[in-house]
Scaffold this motif. Structure first.
Motif, PDB file in Angstrom:
ATOM      1  N   LEU A 118      -0.968   6.934   6.101  1.00 56.77           N
ATOM      2  CA  LEU A 118      -0.815   5.575   5.936  1.00 56.77           C
ATOM      3  C   LEU A 118       0.391   5.136   7.055  1.00 56.77           C
ATOM      4  CD1 LEU A 118       0.104   5.101   2.164  1.00 56.77           C
ATOM      5  CD2 LEU A 118      -1.967   4.472   3.350  1.00 56.77           C
ATOM      6  N   VAL A 119       1.124   5.995   7.639  1.00 53.23           N
ATOM      7  CA  VAL A 119       2.136   5.591   8.607  1.00 53.23           C
ATOM      8  C   VAL A 119       2.000   6.829   9.565  1.00 53.23           C
ATOM      9  CG1 VAL A 119       3.490   4.120   7.108  1.00 53.23           C
ATOM     10  CG2 VAL A 119       4.067   6.628   7.329  1.00 53.23           C
ATOM     11  N   GLU A 120       2.477   6.338  10.870  1.00 56.17           N
ATOM     12  CA  GLU A 120       2.597   7.452  11.833  1.00 56.17           C
ATOM     13  C   GLU A 120       3.921   8.397  11.805  1.00 56.17           C
ATOM     14  OE1 GLU A 120       3.299   7.345  16.531  1.00 56.17           O
ATOM     15  OE2 GLU A 120       1.910   5.708  15.774  1.00 56.17           O
ATOM     16  N   SER A 121       5.145   7.651  11.391  1.00 59.66           N
ATOM     17  CA  SER A 121       6.387   8.364  11.314  1.00 59.66           C
ATOM     18  C   SER A 121       7.017   7.528  10.183  1.00 59.66           C
ATOM     19  CB  SER A 121       7.001   8.237  12.536  1.00 59.66           C
ATOM     20  OG  SER A 121       7.535   7.079  12.983  1.00 59.66           O
ATOM     21  N   TYR A 122       7.912   8.327   9.518  1.00 57.33           N
ATOM     22  CA  TYR A 122       8.740   7.788   8.448  1.00 57.33           C
ATOM     23  C   TYR A 122      10.002   8.535   8.403  1.00 57.33           C
ATOM     24  CZ  TYR A 122       7.546  11.644   5.454  1.00 57.33           C
ATOM     25  OH  TYR A 122       7.243  12.767   5.015  1.00 57.33           O
ATOM     26  N   ARG A 123      11.153   7.838   7.907  1.00 59.24           N
ATOM     27  CA  ARG A 123      12.393   8.372   7.817  1.00 59.24           C
ATOM     28  C   ARG A 123      12.901   8.463   6.230  1.00 59.24           C
ATOM     29  NH1 ARG A 123      12.928   6.721  12.832  1.00 59.24           N
ATOM     30  NH2 ARG A 123      13.632   4.409  12.330  1.00 59.24           N
ATOM     31  N   LEU A 124      13.247   9.432   5.603  1.00 61.02           N
ATOM     32  CA  LEU A 124      13.815   9.072   4.201  1.00 61.02           C
ATOM     33  C   LEU A 124      15.274   9.098   4.462  1.00 61.02           C
ATOM     34  CD1 LEU A 124      11.910  12.233   2.383  1.00 61.02           C
ATOM     35  CD2 LEU A 124      11.770   9.642   2.241  1.00 61.02           C
ATOM     36  N   ASN A 125      15.838   8.002   3.927  1.00 53.22           N
ATOM     37  CA  ASN A 125      17.344   7.872   4.025  1.00 53.22           C
ATOM     38  C   ASN A 125      17.828   8.140   2.680  1.00 53.22           C
ATOM     39  OD1 ASN A 125      17.144   6.871   6.595  1.00 53.22           O
ATOM     40  ND2 ASN A 125      16.568   4.782   5.940  1.00 53.22           N
ATOM     41  N   ASP A 158       0.815  -1.097  -0.277  1.00 52.10           N
ATOM     42  CA  ASP A 158       0.017   0.274   0.037  1.00 52.10           C
ATOM     43  C   ASP A 158       1.109   1.507   0.056  1.00 52.10           C
ATOM     44  OD1 ASP A 158      -2.115  -1.758   0.116  1.00 52.10           O
ATOM     45  OD2 ASP A 158      -2.881  -1.201   2.152  1.00 52.10           O
ATOM     46  N   ILE A 159       2.003   1.029   0.646  1.00 50.38           N
ATOM     47  CA  ILE A 159       2.792   2.270   0.944  1.00 50.38           C
ATOM     48  C   ILE A 159       3.507   2.383  -0.691  1.00 50.38           C
ATOM     49  CG2 ILE A 159       5.027   3.277   1.803  1.00 50.38           C
ATOM     50  CD1 ILE A 159       3.920   1.665   4.374  1.00 50.38           C
ATOM     51  N   GLU A 160       3.877   1.660  -1.413  1.00 50.10           N
ATOM     52  CA  GLU A 160       4.545   1.562  -2.577  1.00 50.10           C
ATOM     53  C   GLU A 160       3.533   2.084  -3.468  1.00 50.10           C
ATOM     54  OE1 GLU A 160       5.797  -1.640  -5.720  1.00 50.10           O
ATOM     55  OE2 GLU A 160       7.339  -1.476  -4.017  1.00 50.10           O
ATOM     56  N   PHE A 172       9.914  -1.394   7.762  1.00 49.91           N
ATOM     57  CA  PHE A 172       9.640  -0.702   9.086  1.00 49.91           C
ATOM     58  C   PHE A 172      10.818  -0.930  10.282  1.00 49.91           C
ATOM     59  CE2 PHE A 172       5.240  -0.982   7.284  1.00 49.91           C
ATOM     60  CZ  PHE A 172       5.195   0.162   7.448  1.00 49.91           C
ATOM     61  N   ALA A 173      11.299  -0.014  10.757  1.00 49.35           N
ATOM     62  CA  ALA A 173      12.150  -0.041  11.714  1.00 49.35           C
ATOM     63  C   ALA A 173      11.787  -0.705  12.995  1.00 49.35           C
ATOM     64  CB  ALA A 173      12.636   1.284  12.048  1.00 49.35           C
ATOM     65  N   GLU A 174      12.723  -0.946  13.904  1.00 48.83           N
ATOM     66  CA  GLU A 174      12.202  -1.608  15.168  1.00 48.83           C
ATOM     67  C   GLU A 174      11.302  -0.317  15.977  1.00 48.83           C
ATOM     68  OE1 GLU A 174      15.397  -2.992  17.702  1.00 48.83           O
ATOM     69  OE2 GLU A 174      16.130  -4.064  15.978  1.00 48.83           O
ATOM     70  N   ASP A 175      11.499   0.997  15.908  1.00 49.54           N
ATOM     71  CA  ASP A 175      10.669   1.679  16.439  1.00 49.54           C
ATOM     72  C   ASP A 175       9.168   2.041  15.837  1.00 49.54           C
ATOM     73  OD1 ASP A 175      11.216   3.202  14.253  1.00 49.54           O
ATOM     74  OD2 ASP A 175      12.402   4.926  15.289  1.00 49.54           O
ATOM     75  N   GLY A 176       9.046   1.464  14.639  1.00 49.95           N
ATOM     76  CA  GLY A 176       7.768   1.368  14.010  1.00 49.95           C
ATOM     77  C   GLY A 176       7.749   2.455  12.902  1.00 49.95           C
ATOM     78  N   ALA A 177       8.737   3.182  12.619  1.00 50.67           N
ATOM     79  CA  ALA A 177       9.028   3.957  11.628  1.00 50.67           C
ATOM     80  C   ALA A 177       9.061   3.277  10.304  1.00 50.67           C
ATOM     81  CB  ALA A 177       9.959   5.147  11.970  1.00 50.67           C
TER      82      ALA A 177
END
Length: 114
Positions: A80-87, A18-20, A46-51
């Motif tokens: 769709l998500v609570e938090s995210y990180r762009l790497n 869904d995110i893609e 998804f990271a361990e912290d849920g992001a």
């Protein structure tokens, strides 16, 4: 690698598929094709912290339109998500070989010769 972190209201994370699909609404402002089919998205997890962590690159590290893409990603993911990180990653460098067949069709429709 450069990292940008964003947080939103509390939400239940959606499946990666869904995110893609939502990221297909993020259009590269120079090429007019979405970042998934251009092959700019190198990884989603998804990271361990849920992001949600998104490994992403650009067609050029010197692209002046990075903030435009960041804003579009934020809009695409807000429900769709609570938090995210762009790497932001630069290795391996992006090349046209990363473009999907759908992306090639989109580029041909815009007049690019691939």
């Amino acid at each position: 690698m450069t990292e940008t972190t964003h947080a939103a209201a509390t939400l239940v994370a959606k499946p990666i598929e869904d995110i893609e699909e939502a990221l297909r609404d993020v259009i590269d402002p120079e090429l007019g094709v979405n970042i998934v089919d251009l092959g700019l998205v190198y990884g989603l997890r998804f990271a361990e912290d849920g992001a949600l962590e998104i490994d992403i690159t650009l067609t050029s590290a010197a692209c002046p339109l990075t903030p435009v893409i960041e804003d579009q990603v934020e809009n695409a993911l807000q429900s769709l998500v609570e938090s995210y990180r762009l790497n932001w990653v630069w290795m391996p460098p992006w090349s046209p070989e990363h473009i999907t067949e759908d992306g090639r069709d989109q580029m041909r429709a815009l007049g690019f010769n691939l």
